[in-house]
Scaffold this motif. Structure first.
Motif, PDB file in Angstrom:
ATOM      1  N   LYS A   4      17.974 -20.057  43.692  1.00  0.00           N
ATOM      2  CA  LYS A   4      17.799 -21.016  44.781  1.00  0.00           C
ATOM      3  C   LYS A   4      16.577 -20.864  45.453  1.00  0.00           C
ATOM      4  O   LYS A   4      15.556 -21.590  45.685  1.00  0.00           O
ATOM      5  N   ALA A   5      16.432 -19.621  45.925  1.00  0.00           N
ATOM      6  CA  ALA A   5      15.160 -19.288  46.801  1.00  0.00           C
ATOM      7  C   ALA A   5      14.025 -19.627  45.915  1.00  0.00           C
ATOM      8  O   ALA A   5      12.767 -19.823  46.436  1.00  0.00           O
ATOM      9  N   LYS A   6      13.817 -19.005  44.349  1.00  0.00           N
ATOM     10  CA  LYS A   6      12.660 -19.172  43.714  1.00  0.00           C
ATOM     11  C   LYS A   6      12.746 -20.608  43.354  1.00  0.00           C
ATOM     12  O   LYS A   6      11.301 -21.021  43.089  1.00  0.00           O
ATOM     13  N   GLU A  30       4.876 -20.909  46.043  1.00  0.00           N
ATOM     14  CA  GLU A  30       3.569 -20.043  45.252  1.00  0.00           C
ATOM     15  C   GLU A  30       3.784 -20.129  43.735  1.00  0.00           C
ATOM     16  O   GLU A  30       3.003 -19.525  42.938  1.00  0.00           O
ATOM     17  N   LEU A  31       5.218 -20.676  43.321  1.00  0.00           N
ATOM     18  CA  LEU A  31       5.250 -20.777  42.056  1.00  0.00           C
ATOM     19  C   LEU A  31       4.858 -21.965  41.258  1.00  0.00           C
ATOM     20  O   LEU A  31       4.713 -23.096  42.042  1.00  0.00           O
ATOM     21  N   ALA A  32       4.491 -22.118  40.100  1.00  0.00           N
ATOM     22  CA  ALA A  32       4.182 -23.224  39.345  1.00  0.00           C
ATOM     23  C   ALA A  32       5.319 -24.418  39.479  1.00  0.00           C
ATOM     24  O   ALA A  32       6.526 -23.735  39.464  1.00  0.00           O
ATOM     25  N   ILE A  33       5.243 -25.584  39.438  1.00  0.00           N
ATOM     26  CA  ILE A  33       6.369 -26.586  39.552  1.00  0.00           C
ATOM     27  C   ILE A  33       7.212 -26.415  38.322  1.00  0.00           C
ATOM     28  O   ILE A  33       8.299 -26.276  38.481  1.00  0.00           O
ATOM     29  N   ILE A  34       6.701 -26.188  37.183  1.00  0.00           N
ATOM     30  CA  ILE A  34       7.538 -25.978  36.160  1.00  0.00           C
ATOM     31  C   ILE A  34       8.232 -24.815  35.979  1.00  0.00           C
ATOM     32  O   ILE A  34       9.633 -24.867  35.792  1.00  0.00           O
ATOM     33  N   VAL A  35       7.731 -23.783  36.786  1.00  0.00           N
ATOM     34  CA  VAL A  35       8.877 -22.434  37.020  1.00  0.00           C
ATOM     35  C   VAL A  35       9.880 -22.890  37.721  1.00  0.00           C
ATOM     36  O   VAL A  35      10.974 -22.460  37.729  1.00  0.00           O
ATOM     37  N   SER A  36       9.521 -23.436  38.969  1.00  0.00           N
ATOM     38  CA  SER A  36      10.328 -23.903  39.949  1.00  0.00           C
ATOM     39  C   SER A  36      11.458 -24.544  39.741  1.00  0.00           C
ATOM     40  O   SER A  36      12.671 -24.366  39.950  1.00  0.00           O
ATOM     41  N   GLU A  37      11.098 -25.731  38.708  1.00  0.00           N
ATOM     42  CA  GLU A  37      12.072 -26.461  38.017  1.00  0.00           C
ATOM     43  C   GLU A  37      13.044 -25.830  37.236  1.00  0.00           C
ATOM     44  O   GLU A  37      14.250 -25.721  37.076  1.00  0.00           O
ATOM     45  N   GLN A  38      12.607 -24.605  36.564  1.00  0.00           N
ATOM     46  CA  GLN A  38      13.396 -23.801  35.560  1.00  0.00           C
ATOM     47  C   GLN A  38      14.386 -23.119  36.380  1.00  0.00           C
ATOM     48  O   GLN A  38      15.465 -23.078  36.090  1.00  0.00           O
ATOM     49  N   TYR A  39      14.066 -22.464  37.680  1.00  0.00           N
ATOM     50  CA  TYR A  39      14.980 -21.922  38.536  1.00  0.00           C
ATOM     51  C   TYR A  39      15.987 -22.744  39.119  1.00  0.00           C
ATOM     52  O   TYR A  39      17.053 -22.493  39.347  1.00  0.00           O
ATOM     53  N   ARG A  40      15.329 -24.095  39.428  1.00  0.00           N
ATOM     54  CA  ARG A  40      16.460 -25.099  39.927  1.00  0.00           C
ATOM     55  C   ARG A  40      17.534 -25.229  38.804  1.00  0.00           C
ATOM     56  O   ARG A  40      18.688 -25.455  39.234  1.00  0.00           O
TER      57      ARG A  40
END
Length: 560
Positions: free
Chosen positions: A355-357, A362-372
């Protein structure tokens, strides 16, 4: 232990040594001897038998040669039964209901072999739960598994059906408890590996644990059903008047174990056979993370409550000394290992990290989406994991509440009925003494307080699951037409765990279960092997399971 629980792999046996022929004759005649008030007289006439173990070279026909663990258990059970009859004969014969004022001297013909066998087995020299339950049964039909209809108790005091049913109920409970022990072992093999939630395969680890907890809960459910059948063959008045007096432990003044040349020894005090000496519930407590002796979450304990808790914890440790060494070792292993709560908390921590990530700019949108996505999926799994954990805790609570009910009915209420009769006959002092004695179980503890403490400590382990707050990602197996929150309470993608099905294949007391190493070998995961696919079925349905001990780890993820 991991394969058969705490019952022996092979059914017990009744000893056939010629040296013990007279001893077995006395055991069979105990009911008649009690009626004639001749229990001690007849036991004192028995010959002193020298116990010789397989590593000793000199023995003759008057010696008892113990060549195997089964033979040692059989001989120990016999002498423990006779010793209990000797010490407790006053209450058995109804000649004196008061406490002994001086130590009872156990004659050498019983004390010497009993002590030798106890030392050989790593046990205490008294009739314990293991002797009268775990190693005191055989199968009527060796090709069929353990059940009420297929178990015969080898040795009893009274030869009454009620006593056999009492012991038999515990045997069947232990048999179903073996399934829970196997589930614990398989969960250990998975979660003791390094779990990396960055890999999709680790979602399958959580799924595997959820399925194993389902089997664990199923085993406990069958234990509860078995305990509920106690009154089918053993009524409370039968237990209190005919069975319990024989199982009582040593009196407060103790018992002197005489030797061949002297009875001038210090008295020893031991507790009688009790369900508290079973290894099942301590294992379940350590596995589930139940903490005994800790303060409640709601209020600070009083000084009196702290003393009571300390007494409770000391009693739990004392019970462990009455268990066979391998059982004690397994309990110690679970006590030293992280509980399943640590795994649940690690999944929750991983979800919080995702959730935090997912909101890290600072992370790329695609990476943030993966964490979501991972946060959503882990949240959904976490809700199911906590729900299944709570189900396991609820089953333990149900068992303990039933145990309290039986203890009150079989001991407290029965004692009060007899005390009322004594009071009506004018013996007020004996009536009050009996009520006071009834508060202490055969295991030597104030059972009602301790059983209630068990319940309170177990209840504190329940997770609070806020279903509405759990994230749900559509398209992950929800039943057609179900609302988005429905999958949280639905068992999905269940794995088949080898040897853990509610209905086991027949063949021997434990069925044809996959082979497993005995405790003492390190808990290392078996080689990877995918289990045979079997369609999911409700927990109460009978189904066969496929696979072997190698099929322990979760299957690889399906291709994208």
């Amino acid at each position: 232990v991991q394969q058969h629980g705490f019952l022996p792999a092979e059914a017990a046996r009744r000893g056939d040594s010629d040296a013990l022929e007279a001893h077995r004759a006395v055991l069979a005649a105990l009911p008649a001897l009690a009626a004639e008030h001749r229990v001690r007289e007849r036991l004192e006439e028995l010959p002193l038998v020298e116990v010789v173990f397989e590593y000793e070279s000199f023995f003759d026909s008057s010696c008892l040669l113990v060549e195997s663990a089964a033979a040692a258990e059989s001989a120990f059970r016999l002498f423990a039964f006779l010793a209990s009859a000797y010490v407790n004969c006053a209450s058995i014969e109804l000649t004196d209901q008061s406490e002994a004022r001086e130590p009872v001297v156990l004659p050498a013909c019983l004390a010497v072999p009993l002590k030798a066998l106890a030392a050989h087995l790593g046990r205490l020299p008294i009739l314990d739960y293991a002797a009268c339950v775990l190693y005191n049964w055989e199968l009527v039909d060796p090709t069929r598994p353990v059940s009420f209809d297929n178990v015969r108790i080898l040795d009893t005091f009274t030869q009454l059906p009620a006593e056999e049913w009492f012991f038999k109920t515990h045997v069947v409970i232990e048999y179903h408890g073996a399934d829970a022990i196997r589930a614990i072992h398989q969960i250990e093999q998975v979660i003791h590996q390094r779990v990396n939630y960055e890999e999709d395969t680790e979602f399958r680890v959580v799924e595997f644990v959820i399925a194993a907890l389902d089997h664990f809960a199923s085993a406990l459910e069958r234990m509860n059903l078995t305990l509920g059948r106690m009154k089918d063959g053993c009524q409370d008045y039968e237990f209190y008047n005919s069975v319990r007096p024989w199982l009582t432990g040593w009196p407060p003044c103790g018992v002197i174990y005489a030797t061949a040349d002297s009875s001038d020894h210090e008295p020893e005090r031991f507790s009688g056979g009790s369900g508290a000496q079973s290894s099942l519930m301590p294992c379940f407590d350590f596995f589930l993370g139940v903490v005994h002796g800790a303060a409640t979450k709601t209020r600070a304990p009083t000084a009196e409550a702290q003393v009571a808790r300390q007494s409770f914890v000391e009693a739990l440790k004392r019970y462990r000394a009455y268990m066979p060494p391998s059982h004690r070792d397994f309990i110690q292993h679970l006590e030293d290992s992280p509980s399943i709560r640590h795994f649940v908390d690690s999944v929750e921590a991983a979800q919080s990290d995702c959730k935090a990530k997912s909101v890290d700019n600072e992370l790329a949108i695609i990476v943030s989406e993966q964490y979501r996505m991972k946060y959503t999926n882990l949240g959904r799994l976490l809700a199911r994991l906590k729900a299944r954990y709570n189900e396991c805790v609820d089953q333990v609570l149900n068992f303990r509440r039933k145990h309290i009910g039986f203890a009150i009915s079989y001991i407290t209420a029965s004692a009060r009925r007899r005390a009322d009769q004594m009071a009506a006959d004018g013996d007020q002092q004996k009536s009050m003494d009996l009520v006071a004695k009834s508060a202490v179980g055969t295991g030597g503890s104030e059972f009602h307080k301790h059983l209630m403490q068990h319940v309170n400590d177990t209840r504190q382990c329940l997770y609070k699951v806020d279903v509405e707050a759990q994230p749900v990602l559509p398209g992950l197996g929800a039943p057609a037409g179900a609302s988005p929150l429905t999958p949280l309470l639905v068992r999905q993608r269940r794995f088949v765990l080898p040897g853990l099905g509610p209905s086991l294949p027949t063949g021997g007391p434990f069925g044809k279960r996959p082979p497993s190493v005995s405790y003492g070998v390190s808990f290392m995961p078996s080689p990877r092997a995918a289990p045979s696919p079997v369609s999911a079925s409700p927990r109460t349905a009978s189904h066969q399971v496929a696979g072997g001990a190698a099929a322990l780890r979760p299957p690889p993820p399906a291709p994208a």
